[in-house]
Design an enzyme around this catalytic site. Structure first.
Site, mmCIF file in Angstrom:
data_model
loop_
_atom_site.group_PDB
_atom_site.id
_atom_site.type_symbol
_atom_site.label_atom_id
_atom_site.label_comp_id
_atom_site.label_asym_id
_atom_site.label_seq_id
_atom_site.Cartn_x
_atom_site.Cartn_y
_atom_site.Cartn_z
ATOM 1 C CE LYS A 263 13.380 30.049 45.212
ATOM 2 N NZ LYS A 263 12.657 31.213 44.744
ATOM 3 C CD GLU B 181 12.318 32.417 41.781
ATOM 4 O OE1 GLU B 181 11.196 31.873 41.792
ATOM 5 O OE2 GLU B 181 12.809 32.998 42.760
ATOM 6 C CG HIS C 58 4.254 29.084 41.728
ATOM 7 N ND1 HIS C 58 4.126 28.836 43.076
ATOM 8 C CD2 HIS C 58 5.384 29.833 41.580
ATOM 9 C CE1 HIS C 58 5.121 29.410 43.725
ATOM 10 N NE2 HIS C 58 5.894 30.027 42.842
ATOM 11 N NE ARG C 59 7.416 27.205 44.669
ATOM 12 C CZ ARG C 59 7.345 27.404 45.969
ATOM 13 N NH1 ARG C 59 7.197 26.362 46.773
ATOM 14 N NH2 ARG C 59 7.450 28.602 46.497
ATOM 15 C CG ASP D 275 11.596 27.870 42.201
ATOM 16 O OD1 ASP D 275 11.505 29.081 42.004
ATOM 17 O OD2 ASP D 275 10.642 27.164 42.616
ATOM 18 C CG ASP E 214 0.753 27.173 44.144
ATOM 19 O OD1 ASP E 214 1.813 27.461 43.561
ATOM 20 O OD2 ASP E 214 0.513 27.502 45.330
ATOM 21 C CG HIS F 217 11.033 27.048 46.428
ATOM 22 N ND1 HIS F 217 11.165 27.332 47.781
ATOM 23 C CD2 HIS F 217 10.595 28.199 45.857
ATOM 24 C CE1 HIS F 217 10.818 28.584 48.002
ATOM 25 N NE2 HIS F 217 10.459 29.131 46.858
ATOM 26 C CD GLU G 92 8.410 29.764 39.452
ATOM 27 O OE1 GLU G 92 9.159 30.477 40.119
ATOM 28 O OE2 GLU G 92 7.944 28.682 39.901
HETATM 29 O O1 G3P Z 1 8.450 33.198 40.286
HETATM 30 C C1 G3P Z 1 7.461 33.542 41.183
HETATM 31 C C2 G3P Z 1 7.682 32.902 42.513
HETATM 32 O O2 G3P Z 1 8.062 31.571 42.284
HETATM 33 C C3 G3P Z 1 8.715 33.588 43.358
HETATM 34 O O3 G3P Z 1 8.796 33.076 44.651
HETATM 35 O O4 G3P Z 1 9.560 31.634 46.452
HETATM 36 O O5 G3P Z 1 7.723 30.857 44.993
HETATM 37 O O6 G3P Z 1 10.045 30.964 44.125
HETATM 38 P P1 G3P Z 1 9.046 31.563 45.064
HETATM 39 MG MG MG Z 2 9.852 30.488 42.059
#
Ligand code: G3P
Ligand code: MG
Length: 250
Positions: A118, A116, A15-16, A44, A239, A57, A42
């Site tokens: 954003k 994502e 995640h990121r 953003d 993460d 993000h 993932e």
């Molecule tokens: O893609 C899942 C998650 O990343 C969504 O929320 O705020 O972490 O980008 P956020």
């Molecule tokens: Mg995200």
């Protein structure tokens, strides 16, 4: 065939990037996720004032860089001057806010990337079209999942490119989930991305019955991961890819 469909489940997404260990949404975090064994991550993305998708993000630069102000009011060159690592740890000083194209070009065939979209502060901008055209021109359509909380983004994607793999991001607790899933199924027919707190065994069973895969975010603790794996979820967005892969014995 899309890479996601051929991958062993659950797919573990950094995640990121591996954002527990490296500054989120930087090349260092993506590299580390892959080094730790993840085959997916993932990120953003949003547009700079001159229309370049960058990987970050927050809508502002303040939390993760040494800059201030809105990303979409700064030029790409100005953002390139900033440091996106030092706030996380001095060991990462010198990390940049990457451009999306640089991240996409860095990864070889076997890596799945969840983009994502954003543009939550400028929902009518050109982000979706620009990102789709970029992915198409790099011939990466078969290894990208496009996700967004904004149904409009997914609607545009599906209209422009019916083959695009889309996943609706859902927040707002269980009622929000039920409503979105009923009304917006056609925008996200194959995969859905719910948050950890709305997922239970029934939801996973129901989605599978309807032919949809479930990738859950953000799953960092082993107990939750174990439970979700037992329920048969298809992806964990974490993460801590290292911790979750260890749990899986991979
Ligand atoms: O893609 C899942 C998650 O990343 C969504 O929320 O705020 O972490 O980008 P956020
Ligand atoms: Mg995200």
């Amino acid at each position: 065939m899309h890479l996601y469909d051929s991958m062993k489940k659950p797919v573990i997404f950094g995640h990121r990037g591996a954002s527990r260990y490296a500054p989120e949404n930087t090349m260092a975090a993506f590299e580390l996720a892959i080094k730790q064994g993840a085959r997916a991550f993932e990120l953003d993305t949003m547009l700079t004032s001159d229309g370049i998708p960058v990987v970050i993000h927050d809508h502002t630069l303040d939390r993760t860089t040494n800059g201030t102000g809105s990303v979409n009011q700064k030029k790409y060159d100005e953002i390139q001057e900033l440091d996106a690592g030092g706030k996380f740890s001095q060991d990462f000083r010198g990390e940049k806010v990457p451009s999306l194209v640089d991240v996409l070009k860095r990864y070889p065939q076997e890596i799945l990337i969840n983009i994502e979209l954003k543009n939550y502060h400028s929902p009518k901008d050109e982000l979706t079209r620009i990102v789709l055209e970029m992915v198409e021109s790099l011939q990466m359509l078969d290894r990208v999942i496009f996700s967004s909380f904004l149904p409009r983004n997914l609607r545009i994607l599906r209209k422009m490119q019916p083959k695009a793999k889309t996943a609706l991001l859902i927040s707002g607790g269980v009622p929000g989930y039920l409503l979105s899933t009923a009304l917006l199924r056609s925008l996200s027919p194959e995969i859905v991305h719910p948050p950890l707190d709305v997922v239970d065994h029934r939801l996973v069973r129901q989605e599978h019955k309807n032919g949809r895969c479930v990738n859950v975010w953000t799953v960092n603790d082993p107990q939750s991961a174990r439970k979700l794996i037992d329920w048969g979820v298809d992806g964990l967005i974490t993460d801590d890819p290292l911790g979750i892969l260890e749990l899986l014995g991979q």
